[in-house]
Every structure is written in structure tokens, then in C-alpha cells.
Design a protein around this motif. Structure first.
Motif, PDB file in Angstrom:
ATOM      1  N   PHE A 125       0.858  -1.184   0.000  1.00 51.38           N
ATOM      2  CA  PHE A 125       0.000   0.000   0.000  1.00 51.38           C
ATOM      3  C   PHE A 125       0.895   1.235   0.000  1.00 51.38           C
ATOM      4  O   PHE A 125       1.781   1.350   0.853  1.00 51.38           O
ATOM      5  CB  PHE A 125      -0.924  -0.020   1.218  1.00 51.38           C
ATOM      6  CG  PHE A 125      -1.875  -1.186   1.183  1.00 51.38           C
ATOM      7  CD1 PHE A 125      -3.170  -1.017   0.709  1.00 51.38           C
ATOM      8  CD2 PHE A 125      -1.482  -2.442   1.593  1.00 51.38           C
ATOM      9  CE1 PHE A 125      -4.052  -2.090   0.655  1.00 51.38           C
ATOM     10  CE2 PHE A 125      -2.352  -3.530   1.549  1.00 51.38           C
ATOM     11  CZ  PHE A 125      -3.641  -3.344   1.075  1.00 51.38           C
ATOM     12  N   ILE A 126       0.665   2.131  -0.974  1.00 47.81           N
ATOM     13  CA  ILE A 126       1.587   3.248  -1.183  1.00 47.81           C
ATOM     14  C   ILE A 126       0.836   4.433  -1.793  1.00 47.81           C
ATOM     15  O   ILE A 126      -0.140   4.231  -2.514  1.00 47.81           O
ATOM     16  CB  ILE A 126       2.759   2.795  -2.100  1.00 47.81           C
ATOM     17  CG1 ILE A 126       3.912   3.780  -2.090  1.00 47.81           C
ATOM     18  CG2 ILE A 126       2.278   2.509  -3.500  1.00 47.81           C
ATOM     19  CD1 ILE A 126       5.220   3.190  -2.579  1.00 47.81           C
ATOM     20  N   PRO A 127       1.280   5.664  -1.508  1.00 47.12           N
ATOM     21  CA  PRO A 127       0.666   6.805  -2.188  1.00 47.12           C
ATOM     22  C   PRO A 127       0.926   6.729  -3.694  1.00 47.12           C
ATOM     23  O   PRO A 127       1.993   6.285  -4.124  1.00 47.12           O
ATOM     24  CB  PRO A 127       1.371   8.032  -1.596  1.00 47.12           C
ATOM     25  CG  PRO A 127       2.086   7.561  -0.389  1.00 47.12           C
ATOM     26  CD  PRO A 127       2.319   6.099  -0.552  1.00 47.12           C
ATOM     27  N   GLU A 128      -0.040   7.176  -4.480  1.00 46.38           N
ATOM     28  CA  GLU A 128       0.091   7.125  -5.930  1.00 46.38           C
ATOM     29  C   GLU A 128       1.330   7.869  -6.428  1.00 46.38           C
ATOM     30  O   GLU A 128       1.961   7.460  -7.402  1.00 46.38           O
ATOM     31  CB  GLU A 128      -1.155   7.714  -6.585  1.00 46.38           C
ATOM     32  CG  GLU A 128      -1.166   7.592  -8.088  1.00 46.38           C
ATOM     33  CD  GLU A 128      -2.468   8.035  -8.721  1.00 46.38           C
ATOM     34  OE1 GLU A 128      -2.555   7.970  -9.952  1.00 46.38           O
ATOM     35  OE2 GLU A 128      -3.384   8.445  -8.000  1.00 46.38           O
ATOM     36  N   GLU A 150      -6.488   8.639   3.563  1.00 46.76           N
ATOM     37  CA  GLU A 150      -5.915   9.181   2.326  1.00 46.76           C
ATOM     38  C   GLU A 150      -6.089   8.154   1.215  1.00 46.76           C
ATOM     39  O   GLU A 150      -6.079   6.947   1.462  1.00 46.76           O
ATOM     40  CB  GLU A 150      -4.408   9.438   2.485  1.00 46.76           C
ATOM     41  CG  GLU A 150      -4.033  10.523   3.453  1.00 46.76           C
ATOM     42  CD  GLU A 150      -4.171  11.926   2.880  1.00 46.76           C
ATOM     43  OE1 GLU A 150      -4.123  12.070   1.640  1.00 46.76           O
ATOM     44  OE2 GLU A 150      -4.335  12.850   3.680  1.00 46.76           O
ATOM     45  N   GLU A 172      -4.782   5.760  -1.575  1.00 42.71           N
ATOM     46  CA  GLU A 172      -3.538   5.017  -1.786  1.00 42.71           C
ATOM     47  C   GLU A 172      -3.741   4.081  -2.973  1.00 42.71           C
ATOM     48  O   GLU A 172      -4.852   3.944  -3.475  1.00 42.71           O
ATOM     49  CB  GLU A 172      -3.194   4.153  -0.570  1.00 42.71           C
ATOM     50  CG  GLU A 172      -2.913   4.896   0.696  1.00 42.71           C
ATOM     51  CD  GLU A 172      -2.613   3.957   1.859  1.00 42.71           C
ATOM     52  OE1 GLU A 172      -1.624   4.219   2.548  1.00 42.71           O
ATOM     53  OE2 GLU A 172      -3.356   2.985   2.075  1.00 42.71           O
ATOM     54  N   LYS A 215      -3.092  -0.018  -3.940  1.00 42.94           N
ATOM     55  CA  LYS A 215      -2.708  -1.359  -3.504  1.00 42.94           C
ATOM     56  C   LYS A 215      -2.012  -1.997  -4.696  1.00 42.94           C
ATOM     57  O   LYS A 215      -2.619  -2.201  -5.746  1.00 42.94           O
ATOM     58  CB  LYS A 215      -3.927  -2.180  -3.104  1.00 42.94           C
ATOM     59  CG  LYS A 215      -3.604  -3.610  -2.734  1.00 42.94           C
ATOM     60  CD  LYS A 215      -4.884  -4.369  -2.416  1.00 42.94           C
ATOM     61  CE  LYS A 215      -4.617  -5.816  -2.143  1.00 42.94           C
ATOM     62  NZ  LYS A 215      -5.878  -6.550  -1.932  1.00 42.94           N
ATOM     63  N   TYR A 231      -2.262  -2.803  -9.896  1.00 39.99           N
ATOM     64  CA  TYR A 231      -2.548  -1.873  -8.819  1.00 39.99           C
ATOM     65  C   TYR A 231      -3.929  -1.272  -9.011  1.00 39.99           C
ATOM     66  O   TYR A 231      -4.465  -1.244 -10.119  1.00 39.99           O
ATOM     67  CB  TYR A 231      -1.492  -0.769  -8.715  1.00 39.99           C
ATOM     68  CG  TYR A 231      -1.328   0.097  -9.930  1.00 39.99           C
ATOM     69  CD1 TYR A 231      -2.105   1.241 -10.119  1.00 39.99           C
ATOM     70  CD2 TYR A 231      -0.383  -0.214 -10.901  1.00 39.99           C
ATOM     71  CE1 TYR A 231      -1.946   2.037 -11.235  1.00 39.99           C
ATOM     72  CE2 TYR A 231      -0.221   0.578 -12.014  1.00 39.99           C
ATOM     73  CZ  TYR A 231      -1.006   1.706 -12.176  1.00 39.99           C
ATOM     74  OH  TYR A 231      -0.844   2.485 -13.289  1.00 39.99           O
ATOM     75  N   TYR A 245       6.384   5.813   3.902  1.00 42.55           N
ATOM     76  CA  TYR A 245       5.762   5.632   5.214  1.00 42.55           C
ATOM     77  C   TYR A 245       6.755   5.139   6.246  1.00 42.55           C
ATOM     78  O   TYR A 245       7.622   4.309   5.954  1.00 42.55           O
ATOM     79  CB  TYR A 245       4.604   4.641   5.152  1.00 42.55           C
ATOM     80  CG  TYR A 245       3.413   5.058   4.330  1.00 42.55           C
ATOM     81  CD1 TYR A 245       3.292   6.339   3.808  1.00 42.55           C
ATOM     82  CD2 TYR A 245       2.405   4.157   4.068  1.00 42.55           C
ATOM     83  CE1 TYR A 245       2.195   6.704   3.051  1.00 42.55           C
ATOM     84  CE2 TYR A 245       1.298   4.517   3.315  1.00 42.55           C
ATOM     85  CZ  TYR A 245       1.186   5.786   2.810  1.00 42.55           C
ATOM     86  OH  TYR A 245       0.100   6.134   2.068  1.00 42.55           O
ATOM     87  N   THR A 291      -8.491   3.207  -0.010  1.00 38.90           N
ATOM     88  CA  THR A 291      -8.387   4.290   0.958  1.00 38.90           C
ATOM     89  C   THR A 291      -7.739   3.738   2.216  1.00 38.90           C
ATOM     90  O   THR A 291      -8.233   2.767   2.795  1.00 38.90           O
ATOM     91  CB  THR A 291      -9.775   4.872   1.296  1.00 38.90           C
ATOM     92  OG1 THR A 291     -10.356   5.369   0.092  1.00 38.90           O
ATOM     93  CG2 THR A 291      -9.664   6.000   2.303  1.00 38.90           C
ATOM     94  N   GLY A 292      -6.623   4.330   2.623  1.00 41.71           N
ATOM     95  CA  GLY A 292      -5.939   3.936   3.854  1.00 41.71           C
ATOM     96  C   GLY A 292      -6.470   4.765   5.016  1.00 41.71           C
ATOM     97  O   GLY A 292      -6.821   5.933   4.849  1.00 41.71           O
ATOM     98  N   HIS A 347       9.848   3.535   0.020  1.00 40.54           N
ATOM     99  CA  HIS A 347       8.512   3.785   0.568  1.00 40.54           C
ATOM    100  C   HIS A 347       8.555   4.980   1.509  1.00 40.54           C
ATOM    101  O   HIS A 347       9.425   5.074   2.358  1.00 40.54           O
ATOM    102  CB  HIS A 347       8.016   2.545   1.308  1.00 40.54           C
ATOM    103  CG  HIS A 347       6.539   2.457   1.383  1.00 40.54           C
ATOM    104  ND1 HIS A 347       5.778   3.350   2.092  1.00 40.54           N
ATOM    105  CD2 HIS A 347       5.680   1.576   0.819  1.00 40.54           C
ATOM    106  CE1 HIS A 347       4.507   3.024   1.964  1.00 40.54           C
ATOM    107  NE2 HIS A 347       4.419   1.951   1.194  1.00 40.54           N
TER     108      HIS A 347
END
Length: 110
Positions: free
Chosen positions: A12-15, A68, A70, A72, A42, A95, A46-47, A93
Motif C-alpha cells: 500500500f503506497i501513495p500514488e 488518504e 492510496e 494497492k 494496482y 511511510y 483508501t488507507g 517507501h
């Protein structure tokens, strides 16, 4: 030979960080299927989280529930390479505590 020669990683990561993640996965040889590489999928999610005292959140405010958009990301890799691939993911990453799930794939045709 193990019954779990491959794993699927869910990340899971921001676009905004997808290009860096794709390159890190490619360099770590994740997503290599037969005569193809850089294979992944992907989609939007929403995280949701609440940063606790002592954290340094990428987004959100300590003590407040945040959410926010995100992505997947799903990618396969040989089970023997999971630790190296996860290390490559963590290196790009943003985070403090990235969510990375490793799921064994039973007798896949990969």
C-alpha cells in the motif's frame, strides 16, 4: 522443492510514489514471470490510520484518525527473494511503517 515457490506481495503506497516502487521492484526482480518482467497490478484504495505519540507520519496529525487515497500494488516474487524485495520496497517507501503483505502462492504455474 517447496509447495510455495512464489509469493504475492501486496503493498500500500501513495500514488505519487508508484514510479519509484515500480523501479525498485524491477531492480529486485519482483514481477518476473516467464519472459516478462515488471509485471504487477494496482488499484485505488483508501488507507486509514491514527498516528500515535512519538511517530513521524507521512500524512495525518498525531492523535487524529486520518484517511488518504492510496494504491494497492500486487506483485509476485520467488519466496527465496521475499526479504530482499521487501528491503527494496522499504528503501523507496515514504511511510514510517509501510504495509506489505506476503502471501504464499500454492503450486502456481509461474
Amino acid at each position: 522443492m517447496t509447495d510455495f515457490p512464489y509469493c504475492k506481495l501486496e503493498i500500500f503506497i501513495p500514488e505519487t510514489h508508484l514510479p519509484q516502487l515500480q523501479e525498485a521492484l524491477r531492480q529486485a526482480d519482483a514481477g518476473h514471470i516467464g519472459r516478462y518482467d515488471s509485471c504487477l497490478s494496482y488499484g485505488p484504495v483508501t488507507g486509514c490510520w491514527r498516528p500515535l505519540p512519538g511517530t513521524q507520519p507521512y500524512a495525518g496529525t498525531i492523535g487524529e484518525i486520518s484517511s488518504e487515497p492510496e494504491l494497492k500494488v500486487e506483485v509476485t516474487c520467488p519466496t527465496e527473494r521475499v526479504d530482499a524485495v521487501i528491503a527494496a520496497v522499504k528503501a523507496v517507501h515514504p511511510y514510517e511503517e509501510p504495509v506489505i503483505c506476503a502471501i504464499p502462492l500454492y503450486r502456481t504455474g509461474l
